[in-house]
Design a protein around this motif. Structure first.
Motif, short mmCIF file in Angstrom:
data_model
loop_
_atom_site.label_atom_id
_atom_site.label_comp_id
_atom_site.label_asym_id
_atom_site.label_seq_id
_atom_site.Cartn_x
_atom_site.Cartn_y
_atom_site.Cartn_z
N LEU A 1 -5.45 0.23 -7.77
CA LEU A 1 -4.64 -0.97 -7.94
C LEU A 1 -4.05 -1.39 -6.59
CD1 LEU A 1 -2.72 0.06 -11.18
CD2 LEU A 1 -4.80 -1.31 -11.01
N PHE A 2 -3.74 -2.68 -6.45
CA PHE A 2 -3.10 -3.17 -5.23
C PHE A 2 -1.60 -2.88 -5.33
CE2 PHE A 2 -6.79 -6.09 -5.72
CZ PHE A 2 -7.48 -5.69 -4.58
N PRO A 3 -1.08 -1.99 -4.46
CA PRO A 3 0.33 -1.59 -4.59
C PRO A 3 1.33 -2.71 -4.29
CG PRO A 3 -0.61 -0.71 -2.57
CD PRO A 3 -1.75 -1.31 -3.34
N ASN A 4 0.90 -3.72 -3.53
CA ASN A 4 1.81 -4.82 -3.18
C ASN A 4 1.76 -5.97 -4.18
OD1 ASN A 4 -0.84 -5.42 -2.39
ND2 ASN A 4 -0.15 -6.91 -0.88
N MET A 5 1.01 -5.79 -5.28
CA MET A 5 0.89 -6.82 -6.31
C MET A 5 1.47 -6.31 -7.62
SD MET A 5 -2.90 -8.46 -5.87
CE MET A 5 -3.47 -9.22 -4.35
N ARG A 6 2.16 -7.20 -8.33
CA ARG A 6 2.65 -6.86 -9.66
C ARG A 6 1.47 -6.75 -10.63
NH1 ARG A 6 8.32 -8.11 -9.42
NH2 ARG A 6 8.77 -9.36 -7.57
N VAL A 7 1.74 -6.27 -11.83
CA VAL A 7 0.69 -6.09 -12.82
C VAL A 7 -0.06 -7.39 -13.06
CG1 VAL A 7 0.24 -5.62 -15.26
CG2 VAL A 7 1.81 -4.15 -13.97
N TYR B 1 5.51 -3.36 -10.30
CA TYR B 1 4.51 -2.92 -9.33
C TYR B 1 3.90 -1.61 -9.81
CZ TYR B 1 6.37 -6.40 -6.08
OH TYR B 1 6.75 -7.58 -5.49
N PRO B 2 2.67 -1.28 -9.36
CA PRO B 2 2.01 -0.05 -9.82
C PRO B 2 2.85 1.21 -9.66
CG PRO B 2 0.42 -1.43 -8.70
CD PRO B 2 1.76 -2.09 -8.52
N GLN B 3 3.61 1.32 -8.56
CA GLN B 3 4.40 2.51 -8.33
C GLN B 3 5.57 2.65 -9.30
OE1 GLN B 3 3.81 0.08 -6.17
NE2 GLN B 3 5.60 -0.45 -4.91
N GLN B 4 5.84 1.59 -10.06
CA GLN B 4 6.90 1.63 -11.07
C GLN B 4 6.37 2.00 -12.45
OE1 GLN B 4 8.16 -2.49 -10.24
NE2 GLN B 4 10.16 -1.67 -9.61
N LEU B 5 5.09 2.33 -12.53
CA LEU B 5 4.43 2.61 -13.81
C LEU B 5 4.06 4.09 -13.92
CD1 LEU B 5 1.95 -0.41 -13.88
CD2 LEU B 5 4.23 -0.31 -14.90
N SER B 6 3.91 4.55 -15.15
CA SER B 6 3.40 5.90 -15.39
C SER B 6 1.89 5.91 -15.18
CB SER B 6 3.73 6.33 -16.82
OG SER B 6 2.98 5.56 -17.75
N GLY B 7 1.33 7.13 -15.18
CA GLY B 7 -0.12 7.24 -15.02
C GLY B 7 -0.88 6.54 -16.13
N GLY B 8 -0.43 6.68 -17.36
CA GLY B 8 -1.09 6.01 -18.48
C GLY B 8 -0.99 4.50 -18.39
#
Length: 287
Positions: A91-97, A129-136
């Motif tokens: 996923l692009f870490p600088n982009m929101r979902v 952002y991806p870093q704010q999400l769990s692995g699932g």
């Protein structure tokens, strides 16, 4: 329909190993690629996606020839309409979902994005952002982004390998439901028998240099029942009616066990289970 017949050299323990595979997938079919590490499962996905070129062979989807080495045809990855879910999500870490999904769309379509966010239960997380999400959650974003490409073919490389067992079981059911709804031709690479039995209609077993077997998971992967004398941990592969009882097949390491049970209410395909063996009988306890 996907048709491929190719040979390609892959690294082996003693030098290059020739991989030879011939496969045909019907429209909407889900196929699992199963086998030990190093036999070319991910390489085969990359060849189908156009991320690598086979040494020899042909790949076609419907009337479109994506690759034909004899005719020097090689359609780029962008021209193949393939959705690819990478093992590490990518996923692009600088982009929101929502931005990750929008970036993948061939033509901007906000309504379609909203539909995908609802389908994958990501709508409440669309602005994270991806870093704010769990692995699932990241895995569901990766799947939604692949679907945002409006692909003809979906490729998934070990989609659940990075997750803990309990989350893996829950997300496996989510992915199964999503794939049922989109009805895309899909190839899934997995080392996990629970993934294979839950997510695939057929399985192709790869061994060094060749396609060793192909068929339903049940026909290909259920060897004779092992025996034992103590409690073991396993994964439920199948639950089938057997007269007034149920026949439950469980994967235990590289082996399987089949037993009859009167109560399967707490058991689910793909879920962990404890197997308590006593002589010739077995008691199953949901994990």
């Amino acid at each position: 329909m996907l048709n491929l017949e190719l040979t390609h050299a892959i690294p082996g323990p003693d030098g290059l190993l020739p991989l030879s595979v011939a496969l045909t997938l019907a429209p909407g079919e889900r196929l699992a690629l199963y086998g030990p590490s190093g036999v070319g499962k991910t390489t085969l996905l990359r060849l189908i996606a156009g991320l690598a070129r086979p040494d020899h062979g042909r790949i076609a989807f419907g009337d479109a020839v994506w690759c034909d080495t004899a005719r020097r045809i090689h359609t780029s990855a962008r021209g193949r309409r393939v959705g690819y879910v990478f093992q590490d999500y990518a996923l692009f870490p600088n982009m929101r979902v929502r931005e990750n999904l929008a970036f993948a769309q061939p033509v901007p379509n906000r309504q379609r994005l909203d539909e995908l966010l609802e389908l994958t239960r990501l709508a409440p997380l669309a602005d994270r952002y991806p870093q704010q999400l769990s692995g699932g959650q990241r895995q569901r974003v990766a799947l939604a982004r692949a679907l945002a490409q409006e692909p003809q073919l979906l490729l998934m490389d070990e989609p659940l390998s990075a997750l803990d067992p309990k989350l893996r079981v829950a997300l496996r059911e989510d992915i199964d439901e999503i794939l049922r709804q989109v009805a895309l031709t899909t190839i899934i690479v997995s080392h996990d028998l629970g993934d294979v039995f839950r997510l695939a209609q057929r399985v192709a077993v790869l061994e060094p240099g060749q396609l060793a077997a192909i068929g339903t998971p049940r026909d290909v992967l259920l060897p004779p029942t092992p025996s034992g004398r103590h409690a073991l941990s396993g994964v439920v592969l199948a639950i089938e009616p057997a007269d007034v009882l149920w026949r439950v097949t469980v994967a235990i390491g590289n082996d399987t066990l089949a037993t009859l049970s009167a109560d399967v209410e707490q058991l689910r395909v793909g879920a962990p289970v404890a197997v308590q063996l006593n002589g010739s009988s077995a008691v199953l306890v949901a994990g």
